[in-house]
Design a protein around this motif. Structure first.
Motif, short mmCIF file in Angstrom:
data_model
loop_
_atom_site.label_atom_id
_atom_site.label_comp_id
_atom_site.label_asym_id
_atom_site.label_seq_id
_atom_site.Cartn_x
_atom_site.Cartn_y
_atom_site.Cartn_z
N VAL A 108 34.95 40.13 30.11
CA VAL A 108 35.73 39.64 28.97
C VAL A 108 37.02 40.45 28.89
O VAL A 108 37.05 41.63 29.24
N ASN A 109 38.09 39.79 28.46
CA ASN A 109 39.36 40.50 28.27
C ASN A 109 39.21 41.51 27.15
O ASN A 109 38.75 41.17 26.06
N GLU A 110 39.60 42.74 27.41
CA GLU A 110 39.56 43.78 26.39
C GLU A 110 40.42 43.39 25.18
O GLU A 110 40.10 43.75 24.05
N TYR A 127 29.59 48.06 30.64
CA TYR A 127 29.18 49.06 31.63
C TYR A 127 30.35 49.49 32.52
O TYR A 127 30.26 50.48 33.24
N LYS A 128 31.47 48.75 32.45
CA LYS A 128 32.62 49.07 33.30
C LYS A 128 33.88 48.48 32.69
O LYS A 128 33.84 47.45 32.04
N ASN A 137 46.67 41.09 37.16
CA ASN A 137 47.54 41.15 35.99
C ASN A 137 47.13 42.30 35.07
O ASN A 137 45.97 42.69 35.06
N PRO A 138 48.07 42.83 34.29
CA PRO A 138 47.78 44.01 33.47
C PRO A 138 46.98 43.71 32.20
O PRO A 138 47.35 44.10 31.09
N TYR A 139 45.86 43.01 32.37
CA TYR A 139 44.99 42.69 31.25
C TYR A 139 43.62 43.30 31.54
O TYR A 139 42.87 42.80 32.37
N PRO A 140 43.31 44.40 30.86
CA PRO A 140 42.04 45.09 31.13
C PRO A 140 40.83 44.18 30.90
O PRO A 140 40.80 43.37 29.96
N LEU A 141 39.85 44.33 31.78
CA LEU A 141 38.60 43.59 31.66
C LEU A 141 37.48 44.55 31.32
O LEU A 141 37.44 45.69 31.79
N LEU A 142 36.56 44.06 30.51
CA LEU A 142 35.33 44.77 30.20
C LEU A 142 34.21 44.01 30.87
O LEU A 142 34.03 42.81 30.64
N TYR A 143 33.44 44.70 31.71
CA TYR A 143 32.29 44.07 32.36
C TYR A 143 31.07 44.42 31.53
O TYR A 143 30.85 45.57 31.16
N MET A 144 30.30 43.38 31.22
CA MET A 144 29.18 43.54 30.31
C MET A 144 27.90 43.04 30.97
O MET A 144 27.92 42.06 31.72
#
Length: 147
Positions: A108-110, A127-128, A137-144
């Motif tokens: 999911v996008n942070e 978890y990451k 692209n400079p859009y941080p992702l959160l891996y769940m």
């Protein structure tokens, strides 16, 4: 609402899903510019045709109100028309994915904190984190992952 699995993505269905996608993104991905949304939109037909399992929630008129895509055990996409948000549709779709496809992971996008909170409510935890999305692209992702 009725949940169906798309056996075939006709041009008409693709067009309806792109409308849901665009309305959903404009309501939730406020960090994207109009140009970025238009650029990403060009790839949606390919993404829809390339996903292993496309699950659609239809409204009372049999029109898509939301959809999700699943690849193996990963939720690859979930988009809900803004007028349908807050009615439990996302919860129903995610549960369907967990129960029928053993979905246990997603990204999911942070910068979309409502989505992150929703997934946490559904039992997922981060978890990451990456500084860029999967396209660089400079859009941080959160891996769940599902707890």
């Amino acid at each position: 609402m009725k949940i169906i699995e798309a056996a075939e993505i006709t041009p008409s269905l693709a067009e309806q899903l792109i409308v849901v996608w665009e309305k959903s993104v404009k309501a939730t991905h406020l960090f994207l510019s109009e140009n970025e949304v238009e650029e990403i939109k060009r790839y949606i037909p390919q993404a829809l045709n390339g996903i292993a399992h496309l699950i659609i929630a239809e409204d009372k008129d049999s029109r898509p109100a939301a959809f999700m895509g699943i690849e193996e055990q990963k939720l690859e996409m979930l988009f809900i028309a803004p007028e349908e948000r807050g009615k439990g549709l996302g919860r129903k779709l995610v549960r369907y994915g967990i129960e029928n496809y053993s979905v246990n992971e997603l990204a999911v996008n942070e910068q979309n904190p409502l989505a992150k909170g929703f997934y946490e409510h559904m039992g997922f935890h981060v978890y990451k984190r990456t500084d860029h999305d999967e396209q660089g692209n400079p859009y941080p992702l959160l891996y769940m992952k599902l707890k």
